[in-house]
Design a protein around this motif. Structure first.
Motif, PDB file in Angstrom:
ATOM      1  N   SER A 274      34.362  27.055  39.036  1.00 53.01           N
ATOM      2  CA  SER A 274      35.769  27.219  39.398  1.00 53.01           C
ATOM      3  C   SER A 274      36.127  28.688  39.648  1.00 53.01           C
ATOM      4  O   SER A 274      35.473  29.603  39.137  1.00 53.01           O
ATOM      5  CB  SER A 274      36.667  26.671  38.288  1.00 53.01           C
ATOM      6  OG  SER A 274      36.610  27.503  37.141  1.00 53.01           O
ATOM      7  N   THR A 275      37.188  28.880  40.394  1.00 56.13           N
ATOM      8  CA  THR A 275      37.669  30.231  40.688  1.00 56.13           C
ATOM      9  C   THR A 275      38.132  30.931  39.409  1.00 56.13           C
ATOM     10  O   THR A 275      37.880  32.131  39.217  1.00 56.13           O
ATOM     11  CB  THR A 275      38.825  30.174  41.699  1.00 56.13           C
ATOM     12  OG1 THR A 275      38.360  29.547  42.899  1.00 56.13           O
ATOM     13  CG2 THR A 275      39.334  31.572  42.029  1.00 56.13           C
ATOM     14  N   GLU A 276      38.798  30.190  38.527  1.00 54.87           N
ATOM     15  CA  GLU A 276      39.318  30.780  37.292  1.00 54.87           C
ATOM     16  C   GLU A 276      38.183  31.337  36.418  1.00 54.87           C
ATOM     17  O   GLU A 276      38.258  32.468  35.915  1.00 54.87           O
ATOM     18  CB  GLU A 276      40.118  29.740  36.501  1.00 54.87           C
ATOM     19  CG  GLU A 276      41.405  29.285  37.163  1.00 54.87           C
ATOM     20  CD  GLU A 276      41.199  28.310  38.306  1.00 54.87           C
ATOM     21  OE1 GLU A 276      42.151  28.108  39.084  1.00 54.87           O
ATOM     22  OE2 GLU A 276      40.081  27.763  38.432  1.00 54.87           O
ATOM     23  N   ILE A 277      37.131  30.546  36.246  1.00 56.68           N
ATOM     24  CA  ILE A 277      36.000  31.007  35.441  1.00 56.68           C
ATOM     25  C   ILE A 277      35.272  32.139  36.146  1.00 56.68           C
ATOM     26  O   ILE A 277      34.788  33.082  35.510  1.00 56.68           O
ATOM     27  CB  ILE A 277      35.028  29.847  35.140  1.00 56.68           C
ATOM     28  CG1 ILE A 277      35.757  28.743  34.360  1.00 56.68           C
ATOM     29  CG2 ILE A 277      33.839  30.352  34.330  1.00 56.68           C
ATOM     30  CD1 ILE A 277      36.359  29.193  33.055  1.00 56.68           C
ATOM     31  N   GLY A 278      35.220  32.081  37.470  1.00 51.83           N
ATOM     32  CA  GLY A 278      34.595  33.164  38.232  1.00 51.83           C
ATOM     33  C   GLY A 278      35.285  34.498  38.000  1.00 51.83           C
ATOM     34  O   GLY A 278      34.632  35.542  37.898  1.00 51.83           O
ATOM     35  N   GLN A 279      36.600  34.477  37.893  1.00 50.42           N
ATOM     36  CA  GLN A 279      37.345  35.710  37.621  1.00 50.42           C
ATOM     37  C   GLN A 279      36.986  36.269  36.244  1.00 50.42           C
ATOM     38  O   GLN A 279      36.819  37.490  36.071  1.00 50.42           O
ATOM     39  CB  GLN A 279      38.843  35.430  37.705  1.00 50.42           C
ATOM     40  CG  GLN A 279      39.328  35.128  39.111  1.00 50.42           C
ATOM     41  CD  GLN A 279      40.777  34.688  39.150  1.00 50.42           C
ATOM     42  OE1 GLN A 279      41.267  34.053  38.216  1.00 50.42           O
ATOM     43  NE2 GLN A 279      41.466  35.012  40.228  1.00 50.42           N
ATOM     44  N   THR A 280      36.848  35.370  35.260  1.00 52.39           N
ATOM     45  CA  THR A 280      36.462  35.803  33.911  1.00 52.39           C
ATOM     46  C   THR A 280      35.073  36.422  33.912  1.00 52.39           C
ATOM     47  O   THR A 280      34.827  37.455  33.268  1.00 52.39           O
ATOM     48  CB  THR A 280      36.500  34.599  32.939  1.00 52.39           C
ATOM     49  OG1 THR A 280      37.834  34.086  32.887  1.00 52.39           O
ATOM     50  CG2 THR A 280      36.055  35.011  31.544  1.00 52.39           C
ATOM     51  N   ILE A 281      34.162  35.802  34.645  1.00 54.69           N
ATOM     52  CA  ILE A 281      32.787  36.296  34.708  1.00 54.69           C
ATOM     53  C   ILE A 281      32.739  37.670  35.361  1.00 54.69           C
ATOM     54  O   ILE A 281      32.012  38.566  34.909  1.00 54.69           O
ATOM     55  CB  ILE A 281      31.897  35.287  35.456  1.00 54.69           C
ATOM     56  CG1 ILE A 281      31.646  34.063  34.572  1.00 54.69           C
ATOM     57  CG2 ILE A 281      30.575  35.914  35.888  1.00 54.69           C
ATOM     58  CD1 ILE A 281      30.890  32.949  35.250  1.00 54.69           C
ATOM     59  N   MET A 282      33.501  37.867  36.419  1.00 56.52           N
ATOM     60  CA  MET A 282      33.525  39.179  37.084  1.00 56.52           C
ATOM     61  C   MET A 282      33.974  40.273  36.120  1.00 56.52           C
ATOM     62  O   MET A 282      33.409  41.373  36.092  1.00 56.52           O
ATOM     63  CB  MET A 282      34.454  39.139  38.298  1.00 56.52           C
ATOM     64  CG  MET A 282      33.902  38.385  39.495  1.00 56.52           C
ATOM     65  SD  MET A 282      34.919  38.586  40.973  1.00 56.52           S
ATOM     66  CE  MET A 282      34.517  40.261  41.432  1.00 56.52           C
ATOM     67  N   LYS A 283      34.994  39.961  35.331  1.00 58.54           N
ATOM     68  CA  LYS A 283      35.482  40.942  34.359  1.00 58.54           C
ATOM     69  C   LYS A 283      34.405  41.268  33.332  1.00 58.54           C
ATOM     70  O   LYS A 283      34.170  42.436  32.998  1.00 58.54           O
ATOM     71  CB  LYS A 283      36.722  40.403  33.658  1.00 58.54           C
ATOM     72  CG  LYS A 283      37.939  40.253  34.550  1.00 58.54           C
ATOM     73  CD  LYS A 283      39.100  39.618  33.785  1.00 58.54           C
ATOM     74  CE  LYS A 283      40.294  39.390  34.689  1.00 58.54           C
ATOM     75  NZ  LYS A 283      41.416  38.706  33.992  1.00 58.54           N
ATOM     76  N   SER A 284      33.727  40.233  32.824  1.00 54.71           N
ATOM     77  CA  SER A 284      32.694  40.439  31.811  1.00 54.71           C
ATOM     78  C   SER A 284      31.525  41.232  32.365  1.00 54.71           C
ATOM     79  O   SER A 284      30.980  42.111  31.682  1.00 54.71           O
ATOM     80  CB  SER A 284      32.197  39.083  31.283  1.00 54.71           C
ATOM     81  OG  SER A 284      33.241  38.367  30.658  1.00 54.71           O
TER      82      SER A 284
END
Length: 221
Positions: free
Chosen positions: A54-64
């Motif tokens: 999902s896009t939402e989880i992708g955003q979290t992964i980018m931050k991490s």
């Protein structure tokens, strides 16, 4: 791999070991994305991470990935890939390829054709042929050679597909075929065809990740 289908990855690791690939080259970490996935994204020794979801989880992964060690990251997020079919096409081939693009692996395919645009002069004939061929699909045990359509991955996904179709009907799309569970034991969902799909509709914008063909008519004039 998805956290709800880890056995494929474990089998791959087993075959790697049997093929003689050295220990440590291939590592499988079964577990949830929130635990294993987050640990990989946060780990300072991981140099590259790829994610499909999902896009939402992708955003979290980018931050991490940025905070941990600026590791490289590639993301494949919430696709809605279009397939455009013009009136001068080879219609038999268009039907065959369109069905394969939507129904392959029960639609649980990250590059599935999320929406079909069919030129108006061939639209009705295309739909008629698709429905006729869809009715012929053998639904059953995916390990049987004669099966072309197996069960969905798990109950939560089955419920999501049913809700997806109900929302399509509610918003005014035409349910031409399918749209519900097959009357048999297991998470079998009938291959589904929608027409009269407009741009503003939920099913036109959101990925079903299931065997649901979304057809919109267009004119080249």
């Amino acid at each position: 791999m998805s956290q709800v289908c880890p056995l494929t990855a474990l089998k791959f690791a087993e075959l790697c070991a049997r093929a003689g690939i050295p220990r440590g080259v291939v590592n499988i970490l079964p577990g949830s994305g929130a635990l294993c996935g987050q640990a990989l994204a946060d780990h300072p020794l991981v140099r590259k991470l790829g994610f499909t979801g999902s896009t939402e989880i992708g955003q979290t992964i980018m931050k991490s990935c940025a905070v941990s060690n600026m590791k490289k990251v590639s993301l494949e997020l919430g696709g809605k890939s279009p397939l455009i079919i013009f009136e001068d096409c080879d219609l038999d081939k268009a039907v065959r390829n369109g069905m394969a693009a939507v129904f392959f692996n029960k639609g649980e395919n990250c590059i599935a054709a999320g929406r079909l645009f069919v030129e108006e002069r061939i639209h009705d004939d295309f739909v008629r042929r698709v429905v006729a061929e869809t009715k012929k699909m053998a639904i059953g045990d995916p390990l049987h050679r004669g099966t072309s359509h197996g069960p969905q991955n798990h109950k939560a996904h089955m419920d999501k597909l049913i809700e997806f179709c109900e929302r399509g009907v509610k918003e005014g799309a035409t349910l031409v075929y399918g749209g519900g569970r097959v009357d048999r034991k297991g998470f079998y969902f009938t291959p589904t065809v929608f027409t009269d799909v407009q741009d503003h509709m939920y099913i036109a914008k959101e990925e079903s990740f299931g065997p649901i063909m979304i057809i919109s008519k267009f004119s080249s004039n």
